[in-house]
Write a protein that holds these residues in place. Structure first.
Motif, mmCIF file in Angstrom:
data_model
loop_
_atom_site.group_PDB
_atom_site.id
_atom_site.type_symbol
_atom_site.label_atom_id
_atom_site.label_comp_id
_atom_site.label_asym_id
_atom_site.label_seq_id
_atom_site.Cartn_x
_atom_site.Cartn_y
_atom_site.Cartn_z
ATOM 1 N N MET A 54 8.541 2.347 7.206
ATOM 2 C CA MET A 54 7.809 1.115 7.503
ATOM 3 C C MET A 54 8.675 -0.136 7.380
ATOM 4 O O MET A 54 8.142 -1.253 7.371
ATOM 5 C CB MET A 54 6.604 1.002 6.557
ATOM 6 N N LYS A 55 9.984 0.015 7.299
ATOM 7 C CA LYS A 55 10.864 -1.147 7.169
ATOM 8 C C LYS A 55 10.688 -2.172 8.290
ATOM 9 O O LYS A 55 10.725 -3.380 8.020
ATOM 10 C CB LYS A 55 12.324 -0.691 7.097
ATOM 11 N N ILE A 61 7.986 -3.046 9.684
ATOM 12 C CA ILE A 61 6.778 -3.815 9.355
ATOM 13 C C ILE A 61 7.071 -4.817 8.245
ATOM 14 O O ILE A 61 6.659 -5.982 8.315
ATOM 15 C CB ILE A 61 5.639 -2.859 8.953
ATOM 16 N N TRP A 62 7.808 -4.369 7.211
ATOM 17 C CA TRP A 62 8.169 -5.307 6.145
ATOM 18 C C TRP A 62 9.014 -6.452 6.703
ATOM 19 O O TRP A 62 8.816 -7.615 6.323
ATOM 20 C CB TRP A 62 8.944 -4.597 5.030
ATOM 21 N N LEU A 102 8.975 -7.642 9.730
ATOM 22 C CA LEU A 102 8.110 -8.520 10.523
ATOM 23 C C LEU A 102 7.297 -9.444 9.626
ATOM 24 O O LEU A 102 7.118 -10.633 9.926
ATOM 25 C CB LEU A 102 7.188 -7.666 11.397
ATOM 26 N N LEU A 103 6.826 -8.911 8.508
ATOM 27 C CA LEU A 103 6.052 -9.740 7.581
ATOM 28 C C LEU A 103 6.900 -10.871 7.008
ATOM 29 O O LEU A 103 6.436 -12.013 6.899
ATOM 30 C CB LEU A 103 5.497 -8.869 6.448
#
Length: 289
Positions: A118-119, A121-122, A124-125
């Motif tokens: 999920m890197k 996604i992190w 992007l956050l």
């Protein structure tokens, strides 16, 4: 005859011994060469030991020292040491504390990689959702809090349910993954700003990670043997706590939008203060009139 008598009376003076130089023997030459070699070896060894520190000092002078500290903490302590330490100790935790079968442990090890998958996604956050104008600092704090809470639950709660223990271990790996993504964003930004130091930054990351992993693998067996697997996992609260500290000390500029809103708020307050002063002045004039 007189000249012969004069020579006898005034003999030829002998050469002064102090002006004579004793020839250098082969043994003295060898000793001088050996002394020179020893001094050169000591100098080279000292320069070799000091070279990494001088290199880090150079990076700290050209980059921000808190950024260099962040790279060392995240890659060296959080990812390198904690990652290797966690791999060894978590196996003993499942075997000794949870009494789980090896086939189930292999499944759990595969689930550990979910936070790393999920890197994106992190990342992007951290880019899209700044907190109070900061894009990196809050996520270091988030990673540290997630790691601290998960580690303390595992270390202090006795024998947890298997599902709860798995969630906590996933939380520990998620904290490491979030911190890794956040520091990578800082490295990318500095690499764009100072391109000539980009290889040095990558070398610092690799060096810190390798040293941390070496220390983690070397010490994990010792701590498991003397403290047990559960307490040894509790030691990983230290890297997570340092991530929280890093979130407060690392240097980061606020985003442009947040600075613009702060300026608008300041101008609004100044305008409000000026209008209130005019209102008071008008009331005073009316009363005097």
């Amino acid at each position: 005859m007189r000249s012969e008598e004069t020579q006898k009376l005034n003999p030829t003076p002998l050469p002064d011994d102090s002006n004579l130089q004793s020839p250098t023997t082969p043994d003295s030459k060898t000793q001088i060469v050996m002394t020179h070699q020893k001094n050169s070896i000591k100098t080279n060894l000292l320069s070799l030991i000091l070279e990494p520190f001088q290199w880090i000092q150079m990076l700290s002078s050209k980059l921000n020292p808190t950024f260099v500290l962040g790279v060392v903490l995240v890659y060296g302590l959080s990812q390198g040491f904690s990652g290797s330490f966690f791999k060894v100790v978590s196996d003993y935790y499942w075997k000794d504390v949870q009494k789980v079968q090896p086939s189930a442990v292999q499944l759990f090890i595969g689930l550990y990689y979910i936070p790393w998958v999920m890197k994106p996604i992190w990342g992007l956050l951290t880019d899209v959702f700044p907190v109070r104008g900061y894009k990196r600092r809050p996520y270091f704090i988030l990673a540290g809090v997630l790691g601290v809470v998960s580690t303390l639950v595992v270390a202090l709660s006795g024998k947890l349910a298997v599902a709860m223990a798995l969630v906590c271990l996933l939380g520990m790996t998620a904290g490491v993954a979030i911190a890794d993504v956040t520091i990578d964003a800082c490295i990318a930004r500095n690499s764009i700003a100072i391109r000539e130091l980009a290889p040095d930054m990558q070398s610092l990351c690799s060096f810190s990670s390798s040293v941390g992993a070496l220390v983690g693998y070397s010490t994990s067996g010792f701590f498991v043997h003397h403290l047990g697997a559960q307490v040894s996992l509790g030691l990983l609260v230290i890297p997570s706590a340092l991530l929280i500290m890093l979130g407060f000390v690392i240097y980061e500029l606020k985003t442009a939008d947040d600075l613009h809103s702060d300026n608008k708020k300041r101008l609004y307050l100044e305008a409000g203060g000026a209008s209130s002063n005019l209102h008071i002045l008008g009331v005073v004039l009316i009363l005097n009139y």
